[in-house]
Design an enzyme around this catalytic site. Structure first.
Site, mmCIF file in Angstrom:
data_model
loop_
_atom_site.group_PDB
_atom_site.id
_atom_site.type_symbol
_atom_site.label_atom_id
_atom_site.label_comp_id
_atom_site.label_asym_id
_atom_site.label_seq_id
_atom_site.Cartn_x
_atom_site.Cartn_y
_atom_site.Cartn_z
ATOM 1 N N TYR A 455 39.026 47.191 45.378
ATOM 2 C CA TYR A 455 39.990 46.726 44.364
ATOM 3 C C TYR A 455 40.204 45.222 44.498
ATOM 4 O O TYR A 455 39.783 44.441 43.673
ATOM 5 C CB TYR A 455 41.299 47.503 44.482
ATOM 6 C CG TYR A 455 42.270 47.202 43.361
ATOM 7 C CD1 TYR A 455 42.116 47.797 42.113
ATOM 8 C CD2 TYR A 455 43.327 46.312 43.542
ATOM 9 C CE1 TYR A 455 42.991 47.511 41.071
ATOM 10 C CE2 TYR A 455 44.207 46.031 42.513
ATOM 11 C CZ TYR A 455 44.039 46.622 41.289
ATOM 12 O OH TYR A 455 44.908 46.337 40.264
ATOM 13 N N SER A 535 39.981 49.052 36.790
ATOM 14 C CA SER A 535 40.953 48.047 36.379
ATOM 15 C C SER A 535 40.549 46.695 36.992
ATOM 16 O O SER A 535 39.469 46.189 36.698
ATOM 17 C CB SER A 535 42.361 48.479 36.787
ATOM 18 O OG SER A 535 43.335 47.718 36.133
ATOM 19 N N ASP A 618 43.780 52.767 25.771
ATOM 20 C CA ASP A 618 44.232 51.994 26.930
ATOM 21 C C ASP A 618 44.964 50.752 26.431
ATOM 22 O O ASP A 618 44.368 49.849 25.851
ATOM 23 C CB ASP A 618 43.028 51.587 27.787
ATOM 24 C CG ASP A 618 43.438 50.991 29.137
ATOM 25 O OD1 ASP A 618 44.597 50.559 29.264
ATOM 26 O OD2 ASP A 618 42.596 50.956 30.039
ATOM 27 N N HIS A 653 44.845 54.104 30.342
ATOM 28 C CA HIS A 653 44.381 53.444 31.559
ATOM 29 C C HIS A 653 44.167 54.430 32.704
ATOM 30 O O HIS A 653 43.664 54.057 33.757
ATOM 31 C CB HIS A 653 45.390 52.369 31.957
ATOM 32 C CG HIS A 653 44.837 51.329 32.875
ATOM 33 N ND1 HIS A 653 43.745 50.547 32.557
ATOM 34 C CD2 HIS A 653 45.212 50.937 34.135
ATOM 35 C CE1 HIS A 653 43.482 49.717 33.552
ATOM 36 N NE2 HIS A 653 44.351 49.942 34.523
#
Length: 682
Positions: A455, A535, A618, A653
């Site tokens: 991430y 993301s 989203d 999302h």
């Protein structure tokens, strides 16, 4: 190289960024997904993806196995209000969790709210719940089709009777009950035009008070700052019910302002008047406020502030060696959750600073959902690890006894696998932690199919957590690697800030170093190595596959931020500038342009097999990112590796996605990765 990708129209769009001309030929894909031209393109892309996945029996077999693995009872940490306890549960394959009310934390209880009955396809989700202090009224938030837009409603706990109250256009908000149960404080945004509700910028919210039984159009505006359209508000009531406390944030950065005022009326007084540090209100004893702060070296402390001298803070728990992630105040005790090399520890300390010892956790794992009230003598939390499902615990504060409340069991032999942590050296000599999960009989023959996940942003820490979906990967002989990259929060403020703005390349360097370590240590080789992230992690995948395409055999970018020049123009995107910067800033544009995945694809380049996934609704990372990147990558691809786009309809999302849709999507993802890495050896 010729592929069977759908043809993507190009337009003559060129933008001037501080003298640099940048083409944007797929700008038309920024239109809402419901526009006929975009909808036809989505359907064509999905058709190609479905046909490709159906050409192998893997997806159906994995879907069947995932369904078996998923089908076990799950329960969240209970929480208590008044004399009642509340808990989210799922019998196994229910699309959405069900809220129960009980007389005790171990009671069977009864269903208070089952949102599975509100939609045939499971796309209405319960995304927020707040119970009045006496335990009599539930305020709950619903989301449709995965949207961040919430609608709040109320019902009586005893009878299930629904109130007529409806609070609309709510985003990123809690519902804070007035102590007497007459209403809630919440944050709402101006209503957007219907046709752009999923892409319009979200600005200038208001903190409002809704009185139970009234029309929300008449709600009192408690606080607003229209001249600061990016500020957002989060409310709390002090323990003694004398003060309304408001946290103000302006972005995703770990800095906020803190205001308070007498509960019923009066001017707000700044306790933290600038965005210099993160300061969170924990509770109070009269005019003494207890605060969690990252002031100092950024690893966290607990302080006491007297309202008579608000700038003179007294340390209750000084900053230590490890990161203080969260704190809760129960009775006269602080429950402190620390991170130690990306896993959690719990420590107990009195509000006078006296050490009361650690809470013994089962192993290398994570603590989620700490639930406790100041007036009670118990606390609840979930513990999970990379191989252990989330398990609910009750901590009895007077005795210190830890009671396990749930025994999740599923058809998987966790004893056949091991978890270990290694440290990788990044190019600038930074030590980067990485968790590895694999069979105990792992062979270092450079032939293990390996998935590297990361991430690296927004102060988010990847502590060890359980994923049912990943079991299907492990069972087929796969190795899982989870990298703790700079930009995250694992080691405090300095670690986070080392991976933002002009230093964002450090995040990609860390991830690439982890990938190279997996190859150099004989675990895998590039053709057997896949990368995955969602993301901000989707940005990570996009940047790394454009910078080092030869290092990976496959990639999965989920709901990614992939156009770094225009992300800030949609929905809540402008708040991410504290991590990313903005292309309309002459100093930020060069480094954004240098790594933006959309703008660094090279025509004729050979990129790894890539699956791009998103949801058509989203409204956090708008699907235009994935649409434009898929179209551009398909056009640029110069070798036989496929570039596929999978668009989930009536999805956002990821929040609130129904179980059935999650299983179907995860089966497709694993089938794609297994196929591209060489399914014959699994």
């Amino acid at each position: 190289m010729q592929h069977d990708f759908p043809r993507s129209k190009r337009v003559d769009q060129v933008d001037d960024y501080h003298g640099t001309q940048v083409a944007d030929p797929y700008r038309w894909l920024e239109q809402p997904s419901d526009m006929p031209e975009v909808r036809a393109w989505i359907e064509a892309q999905n058709a190609v993806t479905i046909d490709y996945l159906k050409s192998s029996p893997l997806a159906d077999r994995i879907r069947q196995r995932l369904t078996e693995l998923w089908d076990y009872p799950k329960a969240g940490a209970p929480f208590r209000k008044g004399r009642r306890y509340f808990q989210f549960r799922n019998s196994g394959l229910q699309n959405q969790d069900v809220l129960y009310v009980m007389d005790g934390p171990r009671d069977e209880g009864r269903i208070l709210l089952d949102v599975n009955k509100l939609s045939g396809d499971g796309t209405v989700a319960l995304v927020g719940a707040s119970v009045s202090p006496d335990g009599e009224i539930l305020a709950y938030a619903l989301s449709e089709a995965g949207s961040d837009w919430n609608t709040w409603r109320m019902r009586r706990v005893e009878t299930g009777e629904e109130f007529h109250d409806v609070l609309e256009w709510v985003k990123f908000s809690n519902a804070t009950w007035h102590p007497d149960g007459t209403g809630v404080y919440y944050q709402r945004f101006p209503a957007p035009d219907e046709e752009v509700r999923y892409v319009a910028r979200n600005e200038a919210p208001q903190l409002c008070f809704h009185r139970l039984g009234s029309n929300s159009a008449d709600d009192e505006v408690i606080y607003e700052r229209p001249e600061e359209p990016e500020w957002m508000f989060h409310s709390r009531i002090s323990d003694d019910e004398r003060y309304l406390v408001v946290h103000i944030s302006r972005s995703t950065e770990s800095r906020n302002m803190l205001l308070y005022r007498p509960l019923e009326s009066g001017e707000f007084v700044p306790l933290v008047p600038e965005f210099d540090d993160q300061v969170l209100f924990l509770g109070n004893d009269g005019d003494t406020f207890y605060l969690q702060s990252n002031r100092g070296d950024g690893r966290g402390r607990v302080v006491a502030a007297d309202l008579a001298e608000p700038q003179r803070w007294r340390d209750v728990v000084p900053e230590g060696e490890h990161l203080l992630e969260s704190a809760g105040l129960v009775g006269d005790e602080l429950l402190l959750v620390y991170q130690e090399h990306a896993s959690h520890r719990i420590r107990r300390v009195s509000i006078r600073g006296e050490d009361r010892g650690a809470v013994a956790l089962p192993g290398l794992g994570s603590v989620w959902g700490f639930r406790a009230e100041r007036e009670h003598d118990e606390a609840f939390f979930l513990y999970t690890s990379l191989l252990e499902p989330a398990t609910a615990y009750r901590l009895d504060l007077p005795s210190g006894a830890l009671e396990r409340l749930t025994e999740p069991a599923l058809p998987f032999n966790a004893a056949a696998y091991e978890v270990r942590q290694e440290f990788v050296t990044s190019p600038d000599s930074t030590r980067v932690p990485m968790f590895l999960v694999h069979r105990r009989d792992l062979q270092t023959n450079a032939d293990n199919p390996t998935l590297l996940y990361g991430y690296g942003g927004f102060n988010v820490s990847l502590t060890p957590t359980f994923s049912v979906s990943r079991l299907a990967w492990l069972e087929r002989g796969g190795v899982l690697a989870v990298a703790n990259l700079r930009g995250g929060g694992e080691y405090g403020r300095d670690w986070h800030e080392a991976g933002i703005l002009e230093r964002k390349q450090n995040v990609f360097d860390d991830f690439i170093a982890c990938a190279q370590h997996l190859v150099d240590s004989g675990i895998t080789r590039p053709k057997r190595l896949a990368i995955q992230g969602g993301s901000n992690g989707g940005l990570l995948v996009g940047a790394c596959l454009t910078q080092q395409p030869e290092l990976f055999g496959a990639a999965h970018a989920a709901v990614g931020v992939l156009d770094m020049l225009r992300y800030h123009l949609f929905t809540i995107g402008s708040r991410w500038a504290s991590d990313f910067g903005r292309a309309d800033n002459v100093q930020h544009f060069p480094f954004l342009h240098a790594y933006s995945p959309l703008h660094n694809l090279q025509s004729g380049g050979c990129y790894p097999a890539t699956l791009i996934t998103t949801g058509d609704h989203d409204d956090r990372v708008v699907p235009a990112h994935s649409f434009k990147f898929a179209a551009a990558m398909q056009a640029a691809q110069g070798c036989e590796a496929p570039v596929l786009l999978r668009v989930e309809t009536r999805a956002g999302h990821g929040m609130g996605k129904p179980t059935e849709a999650i299983i179907a999507e995860q089966a497709d993802v694993w089938a794609f990765l297994l196929r591209e890495l060489g399914e014959g050896s699994f």
